[in-house]
Motif scaffolding. Structure first.
Motif, PDB file in Angstrom:
ATOM      1  N   PRO A 179      31.554  25.939  35.457  1.00  0.00           N
ATOM      2  CA  PRO A 179      30.088  25.825  35.396  1.00  0.00           C
ATOM      3  C   PRO A 179      29.547  26.308  34.057  1.00  0.00           C
ATOM      4  CG  PRO A 179      30.812  26.893  37.433  1.00  0.00           C
ATOM      5  CD  PRO A 179      32.013  26.810  36.546  1.00  0.00           C
ATOM      6  N   HIS A 180      28.676  25.532  33.472  1.00  0.00           N
ATOM      7  CA  HIS A 180      28.097  25.909  32.182  1.00  0.00           C
ATOM      8  C   HIS A 180      27.339  27.222  32.290  1.00  0.00           C
ATOM      9  CE1 HIS A 180      26.049  25.650  28.349  1.00  0.00           C
ATOM     10  NE2 HIS A 180      24.897  25.794  28.968  1.00  0.00           N
ATOM     11  N   ARG A 181      26.681  27.428  33.421  1.00  0.00           N
ATOM     12  CA  ARG A 181      25.900  28.652  33.583  1.00  0.00           C
ATOM     13  C   ARG A 181      26.785  29.886  33.575  1.00  0.00           C
ATOM     14  NH1 ARG A 181      21.180  28.543  37.933  1.00  0.00           N
ATOM     15  NH2 ARG A 181      20.589  26.948  36.405  1.00  0.00           N
ATOM     16  N   LEU A 182      28.003  29.773  34.148  1.00  0.00           N
ATOM     17  CA  LEU A 182      28.928  30.899  34.148  1.00  0.00           C
ATOM     18  C   LEU A 182      29.318  31.276  32.722  1.00  0.00           C
ATOM     19  CD1 LEU A 182      30.880  32.903  35.500  1.00  0.00           C
ATOM     20  CD2 LEU A 182      32.561  31.043  35.627  1.00  0.00           C
ATOM     21  N   SER A 183      29.682  30.281  31.921  1.00  0.00           N
ATOM     22  CA  SER A 183      30.054  30.547  30.529  1.00  0.00           C
ATOM     23  C   SER A 183      28.876  31.125  29.753  1.00  0.00           C
ATOM     24  CB  SER A 183      30.542  29.260  29.861  1.00  0.00           C
ATOM     25  OG  SER A 183      31.715  28.784  30.483  1.00  0.00           O
ATOM     26  N   ALA A 184      27.675  30.595  30.002  1.00  0.00           N
ATOM     27  CA  ALA A 184      26.498  31.077  29.280  1.00  0.00           C
ATOM     28  C   ALA A 184      26.201  32.537  29.596  1.00  0.00           C
ATOM     29  CB  ALA A 184      25.290  30.203  29.617  1.00  0.00           C
ATOM     30  N   TRP A 185      26.249  32.896  30.890  1.00  0.00           N
ATOM     31  CA  TRP A 185      25.990  34.281  31.260  1.00  0.00           C
ATOM     32  C   TRP A 185      27.084  35.215  30.752  1.00  0.00           C
ATOM     33  CZ3 TRP A 185      21.622  36.398  32.356  1.00  0.00           C
ATOM     34  CH2 TRP A 185      20.612  35.661  32.964  1.00  0.00           C
ATOM     35  N   ALA A 186      28.315  34.718  30.718  1.00  0.00           N
ATOM     36  CA  ALA A 186      29.398  35.527  30.166  1.00  0.00           C
ATOM     37  C   ALA A 186      29.174  35.768  28.681  1.00  0.00           C
ATOM     38  CB  ALA A 186      30.744  34.841  30.398  1.00  0.00           C
ATOM     39  N   GLU A 187      28.716  34.748  27.959  1.00  0.00           N
ATOM     40  CA  GLU A 187      28.419  34.899  26.540  1.00  0.00           C
ATOM     41  C   GLU A 187      27.300  35.920  26.325  1.00  0.00           C
ATOM     42  OE1 GLU A 187      29.703  33.872  23.841  1.00  0.00           O
ATOM     43  OE2 GLU A 187      30.979  32.155  24.324  1.00  0.00           O
ATOM     44  N   ILE A 188      26.273  35.862  27.173  1.00  0.00           N
ATOM     45  CA  ILE A 188      25.176  36.828  27.057  1.00  0.00           C
ATOM     46  C   ILE A 188      25.684  38.243  27.309  1.00  0.00           C
ATOM     47  CG2 ILE A 188      23.047  37.615  28.171  1.00  0.00           C
ATOM     48  CD1 ILE A 188      22.303  34.668  28.559  1.00  0.00           C
ATOM     49  N   LEU A 189      26.544  38.389  28.315  1.00  0.00           N
ATOM     50  CA  LEU A 189      27.092  39.711  28.616  1.00  0.00           C
ATOM     51  C   LEU A 189      27.961  40.215  27.475  1.00  0.00           C
ATOM     52  CD1 LEU A 189      27.283  41.997  30.599  1.00  0.00           C
ATOM     53  CD2 LEU A 189      29.108  40.773  31.810  1.00  0.00           C
ATOM     54  N   VAL A 190      28.705  39.308  26.848  1.00  0.00           N
ATOM     55  CA  VAL A 190      29.490  39.682  25.670  1.00  0.00           C
ATOM     56  C   VAL A 190      28.568  40.234  24.580  1.00  0.00           C
ATOM     57  CG1 VAL A 190      30.788  38.732  23.719  1.00  0.00           C
ATOM     58  CG2 VAL A 190      31.463  38.149  26.046  1.00  0.00           C
ATOM     59  N   GLY A 191      27.458  39.557  24.342  1.00  0.00           N
ATOM     60  CA  GLY A 191      26.514  40.012  23.336  1.00  0.00           C
ATOM     61  C   GLY A 191      25.928  41.379  23.665  1.00  0.00           C
ATOM     62  N   VAL A 192      25.574  41.578  24.936  1.00  0.00           N
ATOM     63  CA  VAL A 192      25.014  42.872  25.360  1.00  0.00           C
ATOM     64  C   VAL A 192      26.036  43.987  25.161  1.00  0.00           C
ATOM     65  CG1 VAL A 192      24.198  44.187  27.353  1.00  0.00           C
ATOM     66  CG2 VAL A 192      23.371  41.852  26.983  1.00  0.00           C
ATOM     67  N   LEU A 193      27.273  43.737  25.574  1.00  0.00           N
ATOM     68  CA  LEU A 193      28.322  44.745  25.414  1.00  0.00           C
ATOM     69  C   LEU A 193      28.590  45.036  23.944  1.00  0.00           C
ATOM     70  CD1 LEU A 193      30.899  43.702  28.168  1.00  0.00           C
ATOM     71  CD2 LEU A 193      29.522  45.783  28.097  1.00  0.00           C
ATOM     72  N   LEU A 194      28.595  43.995  23.133  1.00  0.00           N
ATOM     73  CA  LEU A 194      28.845  44.191  21.702  1.00  0.00           C
ATOM     74  C   LEU A 194      27.735  45.026  21.071  1.00  0.00           C
ATOM     75  CD1 LEU A 194      30.910  43.417  19.552  1.00  0.00           C
ATOM     76  CD2 LEU A 194      29.560  41.372  19.070  1.00  0.00           C
ATOM     77  N   ALA A 195      26.488  44.743  21.455  1.00  0.00           N
ATOM     78  CA  ALA A 195      25.372  45.536  20.947  1.00  0.00           C
ATOM     79  C   ALA A 195      25.474  46.988  21.411  1.00  0.00           C
ATOM     80  CB  ALA A 195      24.045  44.928  21.406  1.00  0.00           C
ATOM     81  N   TYR A 196      25.892  47.180  22.661  1.00  0.00           N
ATOM     82  CA  TYR A 196      26.048  48.552  23.189  1.00  0.00           C
ATOM     83  C   TYR A 196      27.154  49.298  22.447  1.00  0.00           C
ATOM     84  CZ  TYR A 196      27.572  52.289  26.276  1.00  0.00           C
ATOM     85  OH  TYR A 196      27.962  53.505  26.779  1.00  0.00           O
ATOM     86  N   ILE A 197      28.284  48.622  22.234  1.00  0.00           N
ATOM     87  CA  ILE A 197      29.398  49.253  21.519  1.00  0.00           C
ATOM     88  C   ILE A 197      28.955  49.660  20.115  1.00  0.00           C
ATOM     89  CG2 ILE A 197      31.658  48.801  20.462  1.00  0.00           C
ATOM     90  CD1 ILE A 197      32.235  46.997  22.922  1.00  0.00           C
ATOM     91  N   GLY A 198      28.236  48.751  19.444  1.00  0.00           N
ATOM     92  CA  GLY A 198      27.758  49.066  18.108  1.00  0.00           C
ATOM     93  C   GLY A 198      26.774  50.216  18.090  1.00  0.00           C
ATOM     94  N   ALA A 199      25.827  50.223  19.034  1.00  0.00           N
ATOM     95  CA  ALA A 199      24.827  51.291  19.088  1.00  0.00           C
ATOM     96  C   ALA A 199      25.481  52.635  19.378  1.00  0.00           C
ATOM     97  CB  ALA A 199      23.781  50.963  20.153  1.00  0.00           C
ATOM     98  N   ARG A 200      26.470  52.622  20.259  1.00  0.00           N
ATOM     99  CA  ARG A 200      27.145  53.879  20.591  1.00  0.00           C
ATOM    100  C   ARG A 200      27.926  54.412  19.399  1.00  0.00           C
ATOM    101  NH1 ARG A 200      31.070  55.061  25.823  1.00  0.00           N
ATOM    102  NH2 ARG A 200      31.548  57.222  25.277  1.00  0.00           N
TER     103      ARG A 200
END
Length: 209
Positions: free
Chosen positions: A72-93
């Motif tokens: 499902p395209h929506r699954l990949s899209a939400w996974a990509e968004i979560l990747v971005g959120v985690l990457l931003a969190y890792i960087g901020a930390r």
């Protein structure tokens, strides 16, 4: 003309190795290992990341082969968004740790190693495009050929990520031995870059989702 199985497997290994070296993957493991000072520090995070990434890819690809499913395209899209959120969190930390000069030690390392496995799982769910580009060609030979392609793709990911982990660990250890501000500045730069890229990934995925 149908590509020979050996050619498909070689291509799978090469694509897996290239996929492992995507910028968001390298920033994630570098950010997670940013507080390390030992030469083995890079491998402590690259290995679980690669295992988690491979687990997700094999599960998704196996479902495609066994159940003839489309992702499902929506699954990949939400996974990509979560990747971005985690990457931003890792960087901020990482930036926060550098700013306060309180880099975690001892008992704080294990949760981050487990976190690398989780980040790898999410990256694997979001990164199915290079996998599925060739998987149908492999499956034309047989389902076993498709599974072999999945396995060799994951081996390519693991090999490249372990090589990067070795280089990363050596670099961190060399900077730590200098006992100057270079390691701290490198951590800050990595953190800022990871945070920025995470926000950009979220924004782009949301806009095209």
């Amino acid at each position: 003309m149908l590509m020979e199985p050996a050619g498909i497997l070689a291509l799978g290994f090469g694509l897996g190795a290239l996929h492992a070296l995507d910028a968001d993957h390298l920033l994630a493991v570098t950010g997670l290992s940013g507080s390390e000072t030992r030469q083995s520090g890079g491998l402590r995070y690259c290995l679980p990341w690669a295992l988690g990434h491979g687990m997700a890819l094999f599960a998704v690809g196996g479902a495609v082969l066994a159940l003839d499913l489309a992702i499902p395209h929506r699954l990949s899209a939400w996974a990509e968004i979560l990747v971005g959120v985690l990457l931003a969190y890792i960087g901020a930390r990482l930036v926060g740790n550098w700013w306060t000069e309180r880099y975690p030690r001892g008992e704080g390392e294990a949760p981050r190693s487990r976190g690398a496995y989780l980040v790898g799982l999410i990256h694997g769910t979001a990164g199915t495009a290079p996998l599925l580009a060739v998987l149908p060609a492999a499956a034309m030979h047989s389902e076993w050929a498709g599974l072999a392609y999945l396995a060799i793709f994951c081996v390519g990911v693991l090999t490249a990520m372990l090589a990067f982990g070795g280089v990363l660990g050596s670099t961190i250890a060399a900077l730590a031995r200098r006992r100057d501000r270079s390691l701290g500045m490198a951590r800050a730069g990595i953190g800022i870059t990871a945070f920025t890229m995470g926000l950009v990934l979220v924004g782009e995925t949301w806009a095209h989702g």
